[in-house]
Scaffold this motif. Structure first.
Motif, PDB file in Angstrom:
ATOM      1  N   VAL A  48       1.009  -1.256   0.075  1.00  0.00           N
ATOM      2  CA  VAL A  48       0.053  -0.145  -0.047  1.00  0.00           C
ATOM      3  C   VAL A  48       0.918   1.183  -0.164  1.00  0.00           C
ATOM      4  O   VAL A  48       1.461   1.417   1.023  1.00  0.00           O
ATOM      5  CB  VAL A  48      -0.996   0.095   1.266  1.00  0.00           C
ATOM      6  N   ALA A  49       0.805   2.067  -1.051  1.00  0.00           N
ATOM      7  CA  ALA A  49       1.519   3.135  -1.048  1.00  0.00           C
ATOM      8  C   ALA A  49       0.905   4.559  -0.555  1.00  0.00           C
ATOM      9  O   ALA A  49      -0.303   4.532  -0.420  1.00  0.00           O
ATOM     10  CB  ALA A  49       1.817   3.600  -2.653  1.00  0.00           C
ATOM     11  N   VAL A  50       1.484   4.910   0.636  1.00  0.00           N
ATOM     12  CA  VAL A  50       0.918   6.187   1.307  1.00  0.00           C
ATOM     13  C   VAL A  50       1.457   7.414   1.115  1.00  0.00           C
ATOM     14  O   VAL A  50       2.965   7.484   0.734  1.00  0.00           O
ATOM     15  CB  VAL A  50       1.211   5.914   2.697  1.00  0.00           C
ATOM     16  N   GLN A  51       0.794   8.577   0.930  1.00  0.00           N
ATOM     17  CA  GLN A  51       1.209   9.877   0.748  1.00  0.00           C
ATOM     18  C   GLN A  51       2.216  10.328   1.635  1.00  0.00           C
ATOM     19  O   GLN A  51       2.382  10.107   2.958  1.00  0.00           O
ATOM     20  CB  GLN A  51       0.086  10.790   0.614  1.00  0.00           C
ATOM     21  N   ALA A  52       3.130  11.056   0.980  1.00  0.00           N
ATOM     22  CA  ALA A  52       4.280  11.684   1.822  1.00  0.00           C
ATOM     23  C   ALA A  52       4.307  13.334   1.442  1.00  0.00           C
ATOM     24  O   ALA A  52       5.008  13.864   2.292  1.00  0.00           O
ATOM     25  CB  ALA A  52       5.853  11.166   1.501  1.00  0.00           C
ATOM     26  N   ASP A  53       3.384  13.795   0.824  1.00  0.00           N
ATOM     27  CA  ASP A  53       3.328  15.277   0.390  1.00  0.00           C
ATOM     28  C   ASP A  53       1.810  15.511   0.713  1.00  0.00           C
ATOM     29  O   ASP A  53       1.102  14.818   0.016  1.00  0.00           O
ATOM     30  CB  ASP A  53       3.851  15.421  -0.883  1.00  0.00           C
ATOM     31  N   GLN A  54       1.488  16.623   0.821  1.00  0.00           N
ATOM     32  CA  GLN A  54       0.215  17.005   1.256  1.00  0.00           C
ATOM     33  C   GLN A  54      -0.397  18.021  -0.140  1.00  0.00           C
ATOM     34  O   GLN A  54      -0.611  18.989  -0.164  1.00  0.00           O
ATOM     35  CB  GLN A  54      -0.087  17.817   2.170  1.00  0.00           C
ATOM     36  N   SER A  55      -0.680  17.042  -1.272  1.00  0.00           N
ATOM     37  CA  SER A  55      -1.132  17.674  -2.385  1.00  0.00           C
ATOM     38  C   SER A  55      -1.834  16.466  -3.217  1.00  0.00           C
ATOM     39  O   SER A  55      -1.583  15.404  -2.977  1.00  0.00           O
ATOM     40  CB  SER A  55      -0.019  18.228  -3.340  1.00  0.00           C
ATOM     41  N   VAL A  79      -6.374  14.525   0.153  1.00  0.00           N
ATOM     42  CA  VAL A  79      -7.044  15.648  -0.293  1.00  0.00           C
ATOM     43  C   VAL A  79      -7.319  16.479   0.747  1.00  0.00           C
ATOM     44  O   VAL A  79      -7.182  15.921   2.221  1.00  0.00           O
ATOM     45  CB  VAL A  79      -8.546  15.269  -0.867  1.00  0.00           C
ATOM     46  N   ASP A  80      -7.694  17.891   0.750  1.00  0.00           N
ATOM     47  CA  ASP A  80      -7.854  18.646   1.711  1.00  0.00           C
ATOM     48  C   ASP A  80      -8.975  18.492   2.406  1.00  0.00           C
ATOM     49  O   ASP A  80     -10.174  18.963   2.075  1.00  0.00           O
ATOM     50  CB  ASP A  80      -7.642  20.249   1.226  1.00  0.00           C
ATOM     51  N   LEU A  81      -8.885  17.764   3.717  1.00  0.00           N
ATOM     52  CA  LEU A  81     -10.207  17.566   4.396  1.00  0.00           C
ATOM     53  C   LEU A  81     -10.941  18.691   5.048  1.00  0.00           C
ATOM     54  O   LEU A  81     -12.220  18.870   5.359  1.00  0.00           O
ATOM     55  CB  LEU A  81      -9.911  16.447   5.472  1.00  0.00           C
ATOM     56  N   LYS A  82     -10.247  19.909   5.143  1.00  0.00           N
ATOM     57  CA  LYS A  82     -10.814  21.110   5.550  1.00  0.00           C
ATOM     58  C   LYS A  82     -11.483  21.786   4.539  1.00  0.00           C
ATOM     59  O   LYS A  82     -12.301  22.897   5.075  1.00  0.00           O
ATOM     60  CB  LYS A  82      -9.478  21.928   6.266  1.00  0.00           C
ATOM     61  N   ALA A  83     -11.393  21.507   3.316  1.00  0.00           N
ATOM     62  CA  ALA A  83     -11.876  22.411   2.019  1.00  0.00           C
ATOM     63  C   ALA A  83     -13.409  22.540   2.393  1.00  0.00           C
ATOM     64  O   ALA A  83     -13.949  21.385   2.428  1.00  0.00           O
ATOM     65  CB  ALA A  83     -11.355  21.975   0.793  1.00  0.00           C
ATOM     66  N   VAL A  84     -13.963  23.605   1.874  1.00  0.00           N
ATOM     67  CA  VAL A  84     -15.445  23.418   1.710  1.00  0.00           C
ATOM     68  C   VAL A  84     -15.934  22.662   0.538  1.00  0.00           C
ATOM     69  O   VAL A  84     -16.963  22.102   0.747  1.00  0.00           O
ATOM     70  CB  VAL A  84     -16.245  24.998   1.469  1.00  0.00           C
ATOM     71  N   ASN A  85     -15.129  22.259  -0.468  1.00  0.00           N
ATOM     72  CA  ASN A  85     -15.596  21.475  -1.642  1.00  0.00           C
ATOM     73  C   ASN A  85     -14.994  20.051  -1.332  1.00  0.00           C
ATOM     74  O   ASN A  85     -14.757  19.337  -2.558  1.00  0.00           O
ATOM     75  CB  ASN A  85     -15.084  21.961  -2.650  1.00  0.00           C
ATOM     76  N   ILE A 102      -7.293   7.975   2.961  1.00  0.00           N
ATOM     77  CA  ILE A 102      -6.775   9.295   2.855  1.00  0.00           C
ATOM     78  C   ILE A 102      -6.233   9.684   4.195  1.00  0.00           C
ATOM     79  O   ILE A 102      -6.357   9.062   5.172  1.00  0.00           O
ATOM     80  CB  ILE A 102      -8.117  10.442   3.030  1.00  0.00           C
ATOM     81  N   ARG A 103      -5.082  10.430   4.154  1.00  0.00           N
ATOM     82  CA  ARG A 103      -4.095  10.851   5.321  1.00  0.00           C
ATOM     83  C   ARG A 103      -3.794  12.331   5.284  1.00  0.00           C
ATOM     84  O   ARG A 103      -3.664  12.541   4.274  1.00  0.00           O
ATOM     85  CB  ARG A 103      -2.672   9.776   5.347  1.00  0.00           C
ATOM     86  N   ASP A 119     -13.864  22.006  10.836  1.00  0.00           N
ATOM     87  CA  ASP A 119     -13.888  21.807   9.473  1.00  0.00           C
ATOM     88  C   ASP A 119     -13.078  20.617   9.100  1.00  0.00           C
ATOM     89  O   ASP A 119     -13.564  19.497   8.118  1.00  0.00           O
ATOM     90  CB  ASP A 119     -13.282  22.801   8.947  1.00  0.00           C
ATOM     91  N   PHE A 120     -12.089  20.195   9.909  1.00  0.00           N
ATOM     92  CA  PHE A 120     -11.446  18.468   9.493  1.00  0.00           C
ATOM     93  C   PHE A 120     -12.343  17.778   9.969  1.00  0.00           C
ATOM     94  O   PHE A 120     -12.578  16.743   8.961  1.00  0.00           O
ATOM     95  CB  PHE A 120     -10.305  18.569  10.602  1.00  0.00           C
ATOM     96  N   GLY A 121     -13.205  17.604  10.909  1.00  0.00           N
ATOM     97  CA  GLY A 121     -14.140  16.705  11.214  1.00  0.00           C
ATOM     98  C   GLY A 121     -15.291  16.423  10.073  1.00  0.00           C
ATOM     99  O   GLY A 121     -15.747  15.351   9.902  1.00  0.00           O
TER     100      GLY A 121
END
Length: 275
Positions: A48-55, A79-85, A102-103, A119-121
């Protein structure tokens, strides 16, 4: 056997600033062609490949590698879990069945209660509709918030990465142990036996350094909710792949063959819904 936690990257000194000058061994590209022979040599059939950069570019990069390399069985992206979209972005990624979870790199957030942000929730609450898991990456000082966090989402599959990075070097269990046991009481929470050697004395670690911590994890989560992860290539700062794998396989050798098989692959297949 499945490696539930590893990374790929084309090294970029600006983007990957966390890979500092003293980490020369990993200041280079690491791609599926580099990992495939290592997995084969260690009897591992998938990863399982896990993200290392937040993009989202990172998520796209990992999904492309997974699509091109059948041994990469799934991706934990960002993905930006805080984003409105956030719903819209998750709907976009729903078209990629290899995206399993997601991480967010919460360990890098200065707010020790980041996981409890409203927002994260909202973003976490959106994951269920898309069948996505969530990887919890934190330091021990963020464990109290994590315990509160997981209780808010009892039906969301979650996994704690790297045992929350306890202090293997000093062997200090107090505080950490209490919170790990509290997390283990939540049946939706799993734990990865990963990322240990780089949190120990990287020059002089011994297998015994990890035993008290593994004892706590095994008691808290049971063999049904633990999974092996190499944290390759980050692990190379302190150990080679076989050494990392041996820490876990030696420790669990006391368990039944069925329980060992769960930890070394079965649980990852079930948790991430791997093909």
């Amino acid at each position: 056997m499945i490696d539930a936690h590893q990374h790929f990257w084309n090294f970029d000194p600006i983007r990957d600033a966390w890979i500092t000058e003293d980490m020369g061994v990993i200041r280079k590209d690491f791609l599926p062609a580099d990992l495939a022979p290592v997995l084969q040599a260690n009897g591992i059939t998938g990863c399982v490949a896990v993200q290392a950069d937040q993009s989202e570019a990172e998520t796209d990069f990992l999904l492309q590698l997974a699509a091109e390399n059948p041994f990469v069985k799934g991706v934990v992206g960002w993905v930006d879990l805080k984003a409105v979209n956030v719903q819209e972005r998750l709907a976009h990624y729903a078209q990629f069945p290899l995206l399993k979870g997601i991480r967010h790199i919460v360990q890098g957030e200065p707010d020790r209660n980041f996981l409890l942000r409203e927002d994260f929730g909202r973003g976490i609450a959106a994951l269920a509709a898309f069948g996505l898991t969530y990887d919890i990456l934190i330091y021990p000082h963020q464990l109290p918030a994590a315990v509160e966090f997981v209780k808010k989402f009892p039906n969301q599959p979650m996994v704690l990465d790297h045992l929350a990075k306890p202090d293997f070097e000093t062997g200090e269990l107090k505080g950490w142990e209490q919170h790990i046991r509290a997390l283990g009481k939540q049946q939706n929470v799993y734990c990865k036996l990963s990322g240990m050697v780089t949190e120990a004395d990287i020059q002089h670690w011994k297998k015994e350094d990890f035993t008290p911590f593994l004892d706590v994890a095994l008691e808290a989560f049971g063999p049904q909710r633990l999974m092996f992860g190499s944290d390759w290539p980050v692990c190379l700062l302190a150990a080679d792949y076989a050494q990392v794998k041996d820490i876990v396989t030696d420790y669990i050798s006391r368990l039944s063959a069925a329980e060992q098989a769960q930890i070394m692959g079965g649980n990852a297949i079930e948790f991430y819904k791997l093909a």
